[in-house]
Design an enzyme around this catalytic site. Structure first.
Site, PDB file in Angstrom:
ATOM      1  N   ILE A  35       0.823  -1.217   0.000  1.00 46.24           N
ATOM      2  CA  ILE A  35       0.000   0.000   0.000  1.00 46.24           C
ATOM      3  C   ILE A  35       0.855   1.264   0.000  1.00 46.24           C
ATOM      4  CG2 ILE A  35      -2.066  -1.114   0.918  1.00 46.24           C
ATOM      5  CD1 ILE A  35      -1.530   0.176   3.600  1.00 46.24           C
ATOM      6  N   GLY A 121      17.232 -10.273  -3.298  1.00 49.72           N
ATOM      7  CA  GLY A 121      16.000 -10.819  -3.857  1.00 49.72           C
ATOM      8  C   GLY A 121      15.189 -11.621  -2.861  1.00 49.72           C
ATOM      9  N   GLY A 123      13.294 -10.055  -0.371  1.00 55.80           N
ATOM     10  CA  GLY A 123      12.254  -9.224   0.219  1.00 55.80           C
ATOM     11  C   GLY A 123      12.679  -8.448   1.450  1.00 55.80           C
ATOM     12  N   ASP A 171      10.665   1.355   1.413  1.00 57.20           N
ATOM     13  CA  ASP A 171      11.965   0.725   1.679  1.00 57.20           C
ATOM     14  C   ASP A 171      13.075   1.766   1.814  1.00 57.20           C
ATOM     15  OD1 ASP A 171      10.419  -1.461   1.254  1.00 57.20           O
ATOM     16  OD2 ASP A 171      11.514  -2.214  -0.481  1.00 57.20           O
ATOM     17  N   TYR A 221       4.931  -7.509  -9.635  1.00 54.92           N
ATOM     18  CA  TYR A 221       4.819  -6.314  -8.799  1.00 54.92           C
ATOM     19  C   TYR A 221       4.279  -5.151  -9.641  1.00 54.92           C
ATOM     20  CZ  TYR A 221       6.292  -2.738  -5.406  1.00 54.92           C
ATOM     21  OH  TYR A 221       6.326  -1.706  -4.495  1.00 54.92           O
TER      22      TYR A 221
HETATM   23  P1  ADP Z   1      15.460  -7.205  -2.648  1.00 53.60           P
HETATM   24  O1  ADP Z   1      15.436  -5.729  -2.610  1.00 53.60           O
HETATM   25  O2  ADP Z   1      14.223  -7.841  -2.132  1.00 53.60           O
HETATM   26  O3  ADP Z   1      16.663  -7.797  -2.012  1.00 53.60           O
HETATM   27  P2  ADP Z   1      15.649  -6.702  -5.474  1.00 53.60           P
HETATM   28  O4  ADP Z   1      15.506  -7.542  -6.689  1.00 53.60           O
HETATM   29  O5  ADP Z   1      14.800  -5.510  -5.367  1.00 53.60           O
HETATM   30  O6  ADP Z   1      15.500  -7.647  -4.188  1.00 53.60           O
HETATM   31  O7  ADP Z   1      17.161  -6.233  -5.381  1.00 53.60           O
HETATM   32  C1  ADP Z   1      18.204  -7.164  -5.556  1.00 53.60           C
HETATM   33  C2  ADP Z   1      19.209  -6.622  -6.551  1.00 53.60           C
HETATM   34  O8  ADP Z   1      19.890  -5.468  -5.969  1.00 53.60           O
HETATM   35  C3  ADP Z   1      20.328  -7.604  -6.856  1.00 53.60           C
HETATM   36  O9  ADP Z   1      19.975  -8.499  -7.892  1.00 53.60           O
HETATM   37  C4  ADP Z   1      21.455  -6.659  -7.274  1.00 53.60           C
HETATM   38  O10 ADP Z   1      21.281  -6.231  -8.590  1.00 53.60           O
HETATM   39  C5  ADP Z   1      21.249  -5.462  -6.349  1.00 53.60           C
HETATM   40  N1  ADP Z   1      22.062  -5.581  -5.123  1.00 53.60           N
HETATM   41  C6  ADP Z   1      21.628  -5.479  -3.854  1.00 53.60           C
HETATM   42  N2  ADP Z   1      22.639  -5.632  -2.968  1.00 53.60           N
HETATM   43  C7  ADP Z   1      23.753  -5.852  -3.693  1.00 53.60           C
HETATM   44  C8  ADP Z   1      25.132  -6.103  -3.371  1.00 53.60           C
HETATM   45  N3  ADP Z   1      25.555  -6.161  -2.117  1.00 53.60           N
HETATM   46  N4  ADP Z   1      25.995  -6.284  -4.395  1.00 53.60           N
HETATM   47  C9  ADP Z   1      25.563  -6.211  -5.666  1.00 53.60           C
HETATM   48  N5  ADP Z   1      24.305  -5.986  -6.028  1.00 53.60           N
HETATM   49  C10 ADP Z   1      23.383  -5.810  -5.072  1.00 53.60           C
HETATM   50 MG    MG Z   2      14.105  -4.496  -3.694  1.00 52.31          MG
END
Ligand code: ADP
Ligand code: MG
Length: 385
Positions: A35, A121, A123, A171, A221
């Site tokens: 939301i 990835g 959440g 977030d 999403y």
């Molecule tokens: P969530 O936010 O739920 O973890 P997302 O798909 O929104 O999942 O974000 C994950 C993406 O953010 C990863 O696939 C990468 O591209 C990027 N990311 C996040 N943290 C890192 C990190 N420590 N090193 C490299 N990429 C990162």
């Molecule tokens: Mg994310």
């Protein structure tokens, strides 16, 4: 110890010592799911696992980025901030791009090494963590006048306009502005927030990680975001005007049903409108210390996300059902975007060990993969270490 190792890696990679270290925590959302992009109330908190960045300035216009999690290093220049497919560097590069759009132009390059305990990835918002972190670190290092609220807004712009996820502000906001031992009640339409002490007495907040392989999360999403946009237009046209879906009340749902004349859209709106009400009820219950009601609202939120918003799936349903059937568990629900990822549960401290054992066993028996369960602290938001 960990710091010493990463500093060595940094020196080996870039031939210079680390000049500064910054860190950003992960987040959970207690209640108020899907939301934030509907102008609603959400109730997130930080959790004490971090993404860190190790930084040094350069004398040229090169940007050297490395992620120890991805085991990848990239070199770009400040003159080329174009997006690279779906590659991870879009997050830090996109952050520089957004900073420039907002008038904060970086003129000399830098080295930045990322390392993270936040699973990607799952959440827990590793994406907002790396964005807030990059923007906050660069703001500090280049003396930009950017407070933490603006950090979150620039991060939000990056995720929407550069990375391509039509996400709300939750977030980025909580990871920037989180406060130790507090949850944050955030009005996503007005971007106003209050902190509430998050004290569960003899109960513990547990994070349950489903380890479900990720699939199509971003496109589903964005599909929900679109459905809500369409629904809002129909309700405005056929019933009454409002700035966003969360301005409607549960008592108006009959009129809204007629205005929509579409079962799927009706159920999406029913989730949004009822979830916003649940956030208010949750806040009242927390302030009163009525933990039974807090737990009940977690369950209700999950059922609404399962049946009406349809963003849970087998893994989240299984792990929360198993949780609810354990002794000492007041309630459980998915947290974050859903379609896998993580859930949360509130469990009496005397039952935590048994809870972990039983849920892990039941989960692996049913789904043939292991889950992880951990307790967490609530720390401050992004900061210099
Ligand atoms: P969530 O936010 O739920 O973890 P997302 O798909 O929104 O999942 O974000 C994950 C993406 O953010 C990863 O696939 C990468 O591209 C990027 N990311 C996040 N943290 C890192 C990190 N420590 N090193 C490299 N990429 C990162
Ligand atoms: Mg994310």
């Amino acid at each position: 110890m960990e710091n010493i190792d990463v500093k060595d890696v940094f020196r080996q990679l870039y031939g210079v010592p680390v000049e500064a270290i910054y860190k950003a925590p992960a987040r959970i959302n207690l209640i108020g799911e899907h939301i934030d992009y509907n102008g609603g109330l959400v109730f997130p908190s930080t959790i004490g696992i971090y993404t860190k960045c190790y930084f040094s300035k350069r004398n040229d216009r090169e940007i050297h980025l490395c992620s120890l999690n991805k085991k990848k290093a990239v070199t770009r220049t400040l003159d080329d901030l174009t997006k690279n497919g779906n590659s991870w560097e879009n997050y830090p590069i996109g952050a520089i791009w957004s900073l420039a759009r907002n008038g904060f132009k970086i003129e000399t390059g830098f080295n930045m090494l990322f390392t993270s305990e936040i699973p990607m990835g799952s959440g827990l918002s590793s994406s907002a963590a790396i964005l807030d972190l990059t923007i906050y670190a660069l703001a500090c290092e280049y003396n930009f006048d950017i407070d933490k609220k603006l950090v979150s807004l620039i991060a939000w712009e990056t995720e929407n306009k550069y990375c391509g996820l039509s996400c709300g502000i939750m977030d980025q906001a909580i990871i920037a502005l989180g406060k130790k031992n507090h949850a944050m009640l955030l009005d996503c339409y007005k971007y106003k927030y209050d902190y509430f002490p998050f004290d569960l007495g003899d109960y513990r907040l547990l994070v349950l990680k489903t380890n479900k392989p990720r699939a199509l999360t971003d496109s589903k999403y964005n599909e929900r975001v679109k459905e809500c946009d369409i629904a809002l237009d129909l309700i405005k046209e056929n019933y009454r005007n409002a700035n966003n879906l969360c301005e409607y009340k549960v008592s108006e749902m009959d009129k809204i049903k007629n205005a929509l004349n579409n079962d799927t859209l009706y159920r999406r709106v029913l989730h949004v409108v009822s979830e916003n009400q649940r956030v208010n009820n949750f806040k009242d219950a927390l302030v009163k210390g009525d933990l039974e009601l807090v737990g009940k609202l977690l369950n209700e939120s999950h059922f609404s996300l399962k049946n009406n918003y349809e963003v849970t799936g087998t893994h989240l349903d299984t792990i929360t059902e198993l949780s609810r059937s354990q002794k000492g568990c007041l309630g459980a629900r998915m947290t974050g975007a859903g379609f896998g990822g993580c859930a949360i549960a509130i469990v009496h401290k005397d039952n935590v060990e048994e809870f972990k054992k039983n849920v892990m066993k039941g989960y692996s028996n049913t789904l043939k993969i292991e889950c992880e369960i951990f307790e967490c602290e609530i720390p401050d938001g992004v900061c210099k270490e």
